[in-house]
Design a protein around this motif. Structure first.
Motif, PDB file in Angstrom:
ATOM      1  N   GLY A 626      -6.721   6.324  16.314  1.00 27.32           N
ATOM      2  CA  GLY A 626      -5.132   6.482  15.393  1.00 27.32           C
ATOM      3  C   GLY A 626      -4.630   5.234  15.391  1.00 27.32           C
ATOM      4  O   GLY A 626      -3.035   4.724  15.145  1.00 27.32           O
ATOM      5  N   ARG A 627      -4.891   4.266  15.699  1.00 27.44           N
ATOM      6  CA  ARG A 627      -4.136   3.559  16.110  1.00 27.44           C
ATOM      7  C   ARG A 627      -4.394   2.082  14.901  1.00 27.44           C
ATOM      8  O   ARG A 627      -4.499   0.699  14.547  1.00 27.44           O
ATOM      9  N   LEU A 628      -4.075   2.484  13.876  1.00 27.22           N
ATOM     10  CA  LEU A 628      -3.519   2.178  12.562  1.00 27.22           C
ATOM     11  C   LEU A 628      -2.924   0.560  12.397  1.00 27.22           C
ATOM     12  O   LEU A 628      -3.056  -0.112  11.958  1.00 27.22           O
ATOM     13  N   HIS A 629      -2.156   0.167  12.738  1.00 30.55           N
ATOM     14  CA  HIS A 629      -1.229  -1.940  12.952  1.00 30.55           C
ATOM     15  C   HIS A 629      -2.622  -1.953  13.690  1.00 30.55           C
ATOM     16  O   HIS A 629      -2.885  -2.781  12.849  1.00 30.55           O
ATOM     17  N   GLN A 630      -2.967  -1.341  14.886  1.00 35.75           N
ATOM     18  CA  GLN A 630      -4.064  -2.656  15.216  1.00 35.75           C
ATOM     19  C   GLN A 630      -5.481  -2.635  14.424  1.00 35.75           C
ATOM     20  O   GLN A 630      -5.571  -3.930  14.517  1.00 35.75           O
ATOM     21  N   ALA A 631      -5.691  -1.563  13.957  1.00 36.22           N
ATOM     22  CA  ALA A 631      -7.024  -1.508  13.226  1.00 36.22           C
ATOM     23  C   ALA A 631      -6.380  -2.339  12.059  1.00 36.22           C
ATOM     24  O   ALA A 631      -7.229  -3.330  11.551  1.00 36.22           O
ATOM     25  N   ALA A 632      -5.357  -1.963  11.227  1.00 36.69           N
ATOM     26  CA  ALA A 632      -5.169  -3.071   9.947  1.00 36.69           C
ATOM     27  C   ALA A 632      -5.392  -4.726  10.519  1.00 36.69           C
ATOM     28  O   ALA A 632      -5.370  -5.715   9.143  1.00 36.69           O
ATOM     29  N   ASP A 633      -4.588  -5.054  11.178  1.00 36.92           N
ATOM     30  CA  ASP A 633      -4.653  -6.315  12.216  1.00 36.92           C
ATOM     31  C   ASP A 633      -6.071  -6.742  11.735  1.00 36.92           C
ATOM     32  O   ASP A 633      -6.455  -8.425  11.297  1.00 36.92           O
ATOM     33  N   LEU A 652      -8.909  -2.134   4.489  1.00 36.50           N
ATOM     34  CA  LEU A 652      -8.010  -2.034   5.014  1.00 36.50           C
ATOM     35  C   LEU A 652      -6.288  -1.095   3.830  1.00 36.50           C
ATOM     36  O   LEU A 652      -5.546  -0.928   4.198  1.00 36.50           O
ATOM     37  N   ARG A 653      -7.439  -1.372   2.953  1.00 37.58           N
ATOM     38  CA  ARG A 653      -6.180  -0.543   0.978  1.00 37.58           C
ATOM     39  C   ARG A 653      -6.386   1.467   1.931  1.00 37.58           C
ATOM     40  O   ARG A 653      -5.162   1.655   1.420  1.00 37.58           O
ATOM     41  N   GLN A 654      -7.640   1.568   2.508  1.00 37.19           N
ATOM     42  CA  GLN A 654      -7.412   3.022   3.117  1.00 37.19           C
ATOM     43  C   GLN A 654      -5.725   3.236   3.848  1.00 37.19           C
ATOM     44  O   GLN A 654      -5.447   4.299   4.215  1.00 37.19           O
ATOM     45  N   LEU A 655      -5.868   2.224   4.622  1.00 39.73           N
ATOM     46  CA  LEU A 655      -4.984   2.420   6.017  1.00 39.73           C
ATOM     47  C   LEU A 655      -3.819   2.345   5.074  1.00 39.73           C
ATOM     48  O   LEU A 655      -2.879   2.631   5.689  1.00 39.73           O
ATOM     49  N   LEU A 656      -3.515   1.624   4.581  1.00 38.24           N
ATOM     50  CA  LEU A 656      -2.186   1.344   4.114  1.00 38.24           C
ATOM     51  C   LEU A 656      -1.796   2.382   2.998  1.00 38.24           C
ATOM     52  O   LEU A 656      -0.821   2.915   3.262  1.00 38.24           O
ATOM     53  N   ALA A 657      -2.875   2.607   2.569  1.00 38.15           N
ATOM     54  CA  ALA A 657      -2.778   3.959   1.716  1.00 38.15           C
ATOM     55  C   ALA A 657      -1.758   5.568   2.565  1.00 38.15           C
ATOM     56  O   ALA A 657      -1.171   5.630   2.449  1.00 38.15           O
ATOM     57  N   GLU A 658      -2.833   5.770   4.092  1.00 35.99           N
ATOM     58  CA  GLU A 658      -2.205   5.767   5.130  1.00 35.99           C
ATOM     59  C   GLU A 658      -1.174   6.103   5.482  1.00 35.99           C
ATOM     60  O   GLU A 658      -0.170   6.863   5.878  1.00 35.99           O
ATOM     61  N   GLN A 659      -0.901   4.819   6.023  1.00 34.71           N
ATOM     62  CA  GLN A 659       0.535   3.969   6.416  1.00 34.71           C
ATOM     63  C   GLN A 659       1.615   4.597   4.958  1.00 34.71           C
ATOM     64  O   GLN A 659       2.528   5.071   5.875  1.00 34.71           O
TER      65      GLN A 659
END
Length: 664
Positions: A626-633, A652-659
């Protein structure tokens, strides 16, 4: 000692050769007929050979040192000419190769054409050297011997630095021979510079930096002290002007002033340790590829001393290890030196990555010449020349000294066919002189002298051709490397056949079992793969890659606990392998042990930060927590390293959509 004039005119206008013969001075066009014929013959033979060996898998799919040089050259051609760190491998050939690739592109055919042109030119240079040191007849015979010398043809066709060794040594001998008739101050700086270039491809040739000044002092004793000092100084100046910039580059790029490379210590240890047999054996069994050499030398030294080491400190560590062996077991070491001395003069071309005897199965030309003109023939002919020239040793002692000193510098380390090849130009000169003078001896009908000389040459022939390391034949390593090339081409079944041929020759060859395991894993035959991986580990308990690949196969079969156990064992043996940390992290993540998996990925990135796969795997584990910002980095970092890395882009696309969903 004689003065510097070794050739003069007779009262009738004929040239007096160094051997005392009168030679007619031919017209200029005729004078160049012999070298032109030698060049055409040498080039034609080598060109035909290239056409014959093109089907060999290793022609385009390079292995071991050839692949390392080619990769390095591609980086140079792409603009990375400065490089990083102190040079570990001799740099001249990769830069030569990089220049060719910059001009010709990555075309291995045209690169080989340039190389055989250099090889043919070397034959001509030896003609001129033989003509000046001995006579025109010796020069012709020497040029022809080298033009048709089977190992020379073989080495000229490889992506290997031996082609530069041959050319530079032949050029060095040619330039030295020119000083026999006249010695101008400008010659000596050039001779020193050529030796400097040679040291950047064959470091042990630096021993000649001690031989040549002594020869200048004694050979030109009729000249003034001032002239001899000046010539010796200019020779050394030419040498330094080539090597000093390399030392400065090493200082700037790696923090240490090293004139050539930093591999002296590891190489000396390989040839001088309790387990040495006179040939090459990697510091870690199964790690014969150049990609491991520097890393293994550094890792093992740092593990032993418990701290980080500079390249120079690593080299000194291995030198100390060698000295500990030499000082504690001097009798064993002297016996080892004796064995290496015999090996350096033995008929067998001790195999390296590419096998002289295996290549003969693709080339009838190499097979034919290899049966008639090989080291086991060359060495007795050279001995014949040395014996028949001995009465004039004062005239030729430079050649004796160059040959003996270079041979000793090879014996100080370990013996391979391509290392021993640097002796060939000197042996060819003596062989040419031997054949010419033997013919003179025959014409004189001197039976007793001929019988005595013949007996000595026969003794040399028996010793040289004695099968110290077995009869000359294809090696297990040769078949193994052909198998690796076939595997890379996707011809897995043919690769398996070659690995099995390797095991027929050497049943205890752990690397062949490991490669068979990789082949069976590629075919989905996991039981057979595990069987061969485990056999590799049985034969070599320190084979980290075999443990790693057992873990990979177990992971594919869903046995995560077994896979994790294998990866941990591999890391005990190779703690600085980013690949094994990555594999262990992936297995831990699949088992749900995310914290430990993240730790493994971070350790891997500490070792290798330029891996898109590592950043992506760390990003996936962080996202799972659940550490999405760090994952995106991490996904962005993966794309920075490799812009077309699709998994990171999708993640990254999936993370941004989740955010976006969370914001709503």
């Amino acid at each position: 000692m004689s003065g510097r004039k070794s050739a003069k005119r007779s009262p009738r206008g004929k040239r007096v050769a160094p051997n005392g013969r009168l030679e007619a001075h031919p017209a200029l066009p005729f004078e160049f007929l012999f070298p032109l014929a030698i060049f055409v013959l040498a080039f034609s033979v080598r060109l035909l050979y290239l056409f014959q060996i093109e089907p060999i898998p290793l022609f385009y799919h390079l292995t071991s040192d050839a692949r390392a040089y080619d990769d390095w050259a591609q980086r140079i051609a792409a603009g990375a000419w400065w490089g990083q760190g102190v040079f570990y491998q001799a740099p001249l050939y990769p830069y030569f190769l990089g220049l060719l690739q910059f001009v010709l592109g990555h075309d291995l055919w045209w690169i080989r054409i340039v190389q055989i042109t250099l090889g043919a030119s070397s034959c001509v240079l030896l003609y001129w050297a033989g003509r000046s040191f001995f006579s025109r007849g010796t020069g012709i015979v020497a040029g022809l011997i080298l033009a048709l010398y089977a190992p020379g043809i073989f080495f000229d066709g490889l992506i290997q630095k031996t082609v530069l060794d041959l050319f530079l040594i032949s050029l060095f001998l040619f330039l030295l021979s020119r000083t026999q008739s006249r010695s101008h101050w400008s010659q000596w700086g050039v001779i020193g510079a050529v030796l400097g270039l040679l040291a950047l491809t064959r470091e042990n040739a630096l021993i000649w930096a001690f031989v040549v000044p002594v020869w200048i002092w004694l050979r030109f004793s009729a000249d003034s002290l001032r002239s001899r000092f000046r010539w010796g100084f200019l020779f050394l100046l030419g040498l330094v002007l080539v090597l000093f910039p390399v030392g400065l580059r090493n200082q700037v790029a790696g923090g240490e002033f090293t004139l050539t490379t930093s591999q002296l210590g590891p190489n000396f240890f390989i040839g001088n340790n309790p387990g040495a047999d006179g040939t090459y054996a990697p510091l870690r069994a199964g790690h014969g590829d150049p990609q491991f050499e520097r890393r293994d030398a550094t890792d093992l030294a740092e593990q032993a001393l418990g701290r980080s080491l500079s390249p120079g400190e690593v080299s000194r560590y291995w030198l100390r290890r060698s000295w500990d062996y030499i000082s504690s077991q001097p009798i064993d070491w002297l016996q080892l030196l004796g064995k290496k001395w015999l090996l350096v003069w033995n008929v067998r071309e001790l195999e390296d990555a590419e096998d002289f005897y295996l290549y003969q199965r693709w080339s009838w030309l190499l097979s034919l010449l290899g049966s008639m003109n090989h080291f086991g023939v060359l060495m007795p002919l050279a001995a014949l020349g040395m014996i028949l020239s001995w009465r004039q040793w004062r005239r030729f002692w430079l050649l004796y000294a160059l040959l003996a000193s270079l041979a000793m510098s090879i014996v100080a380390f370990y013996i391979l066919g391509r290392y021993r090849f640097s002796l060939v130009p000197l042996l060819v000169l003596f062989a040419g002189a031997g054949l010419e003078r033997a013919f003179d001896l025959y014409k004189k009908r001197n039976v007793w002298e001929g019988a005595a000389v013949g007996l000595l040459v026969l003794l040399v022939a028996v010793l040289v051709n004695w099968p110290i390391f077995g009869w000359p034949a294809p090696s297990a390593a040769g078949y193994h490397n052909v198998g690796n090339a076939l595997f890379k081409q996707g011809k897995v079944d043919q690769a398996i056949e070659n690995y099995r041929e390797a095991l027929k020759i050497l049943p205890t060859y752990a690397s062949a079992h490991y490669s068979l395991g990789n082949s069976f894993a590629q075919l989905g035959r996991f039981d057979s793969a595990i069987l061969h991986y485990r056999e590799a580990v049985r034969l070599n308990p320190d084979f980290a890659e075999a443990y790693n690949n057992v873990g990979n196969v177990l992971g594919l079969r869903g046995d995560l606990e077994g896979a994790i156990q294998q990866f941990r064992k591999a890391l005990e043996l190779s703690p600085n392998s980013s690949e094994i940390h990555l594999n262990l992290g992936n297995a831990l993540a699949r088992k749900g042990l995310l914290d430990e998996a993240i730790g493994q990925f971070q350790q891997a990135l500490n070792i290798r930060s330029d891996s898109a796969q590592l950043h992506y795997s760390l990003g996936k584990a962080l996202a799972a927590q659940g550490r999405l910002h760090q994952a995106a980095d991490q996904f962005r970092e993966a794309l920075r390293v490799q812009a077309d890395f699709a998994p990171a882009r999708q993640g990254l696309r999936q993370l941004l959509a989740e955010q976006d969903k969370q914001k709503r």
